[in-house]
Motif scaffolding. Structure first.
Motif, PDB file in Angstrom:
ATOM      1  N   GLN A   1       0.965  -1.113   0.073  1.00  0.00           N
ATOM      2  CA  GLN A   1       0.004  -0.036   0.043  1.00  0.00           C
ATOM      3  C   GLN A   1       1.025   1.285   0.115  1.00  0.00           C
TER       4      GLN A   1
ATOM      5  N   LYS B   1       2.269   1.941  -3.537  1.00  0.00           N
ATOM      6  CA  LYS B   1       1.007   2.342  -4.256  1.00  0.00           C
ATOM      7  C   LYS B   1       0.737   3.871  -4.157  1.00  0.00           C
TER       8      LYS B   1
ATOM      9  N   ALA C   1       1.873   7.112  -6.501  1.00  0.00           N
ATOM     10  CA  ALA C   1       0.700   7.920  -7.156  1.00  0.00           C
ATOM     11  C   ALA C   1       1.203   9.521  -6.644  1.00  0.00           C
TER      12      ALA C   1
ATOM     13  N   LYS D   1      -7.723   7.751 -11.492  1.00  0.00           N
ATOM     14  CA  LYS D   1      -7.527   6.417 -11.387  1.00  0.00           C
ATOM     15  C   LYS D   1      -6.259   5.849 -10.528  1.00  0.00           C
ATOM     16  N   ILE D   2      -5.193   6.677 -10.869  1.00  0.00           N
ATOM     17  CA  ILE D   2      -3.982   6.058 -10.092  1.00  0.00           C
ATOM     18  C   ILE D   2      -4.194   6.502  -8.418  1.00  0.00           C
TER      19      ILE D   2
ATOM     20  N   SER E   1      -7.100   6.637  -7.016  1.00  0.00           N
ATOM     21  CA  SER E   1      -8.040   5.947  -6.413  1.00  0.00           C
ATOM     22  C   SER E   1      -7.562   4.530  -6.234  1.00  0.00           C
ATOM     23  N   ASP E   2      -6.723   4.015  -7.169  1.00  0.00           N
ATOM     24  CA  ASP E   2      -6.109   2.835  -6.883  1.00  0.00           C
ATOM     25  C   ASP E   2      -5.174   2.769  -5.817  1.00  0.00           C
ATOM     26  N   ALA E   3      -4.686   3.903  -5.476  1.00  0.00           N
ATOM     27  CA  ALA E   3      -3.822   3.955  -4.123  1.00  0.00           C
ATOM     28  C   ALA E   3      -4.490   4.262  -2.803  1.00  0.00           C
ATOM     29  N   GLN E   4      -5.962   4.380  -3.104  1.00  0.00           N
ATOM     30  CA  GLN E   4      -6.871   4.462  -1.945  1.00  0.00           C
ATOM     31  C   GLN E   4      -6.613   6.094  -1.288  1.00  0.00           C
TER      32      GLN E   4
ATOM     33  N   THR F   1     -11.793   9.006  -3.206  1.00  0.00           N
ATOM     34  CA  THR F   1     -12.820   8.118  -3.343  1.00  0.00           C
ATOM     35  C   THR F   1     -13.615   8.673  -4.452  1.00  0.00           C
TER      36      THR F   1
END
Length: 95
Positions: free
Chosen positions: A10, A13, A17, A58-59, A61-64, A67
């Motif tokens: 995590q 990521k 990001a 998107k990047i 979001s993928d790394a949280q 939202t």
């Protein structure tokens, strides 16, 4: 996979990001906004195309880190404060 390995993935990521100026600017915009801006509003604020904005969101979001919520055809973006609290405490205050 251990919890430590999951946390390390995590972190990778997250730092990947945040390794882009446009994505840092998106985080900055979201941290200063009092409401949930639309994805298109963020792109306009940065002067980037819709597809480029979608790519960066998107990047994130993928790394949280953000939202993205869809309401009809409109997408709204907000910070995922839990991720910032857990992995990057104090980061938003530096923006």
């Amino acid at each position: 996979m251990t919890l430590e390995q999951i946390n390390n993935l995590q972190r990778i990521k997250i730092f990947n990001a945040l390794a882009d100026e446009k994505r840092i600017n998106i985080i900055r915009i979201l941290s200063q906004e009092g409401n949930r801006p639309r994805c298109t509003d963020i792109g306009r604020s940065l002067g980037i195309s819709k597809s480029n904005g979608s790519y960066h969101l998107k990047i994130l979001s993928d790394a949280q880190l953000v939202t993205i919520e869809r309401e009809g055809v409109t997408k709204y973006v907000s910070l995922n404060n839990e991720t910032f609290k857990k992995y990057l405490p104090g980061f938003l205050a530096t923006l």
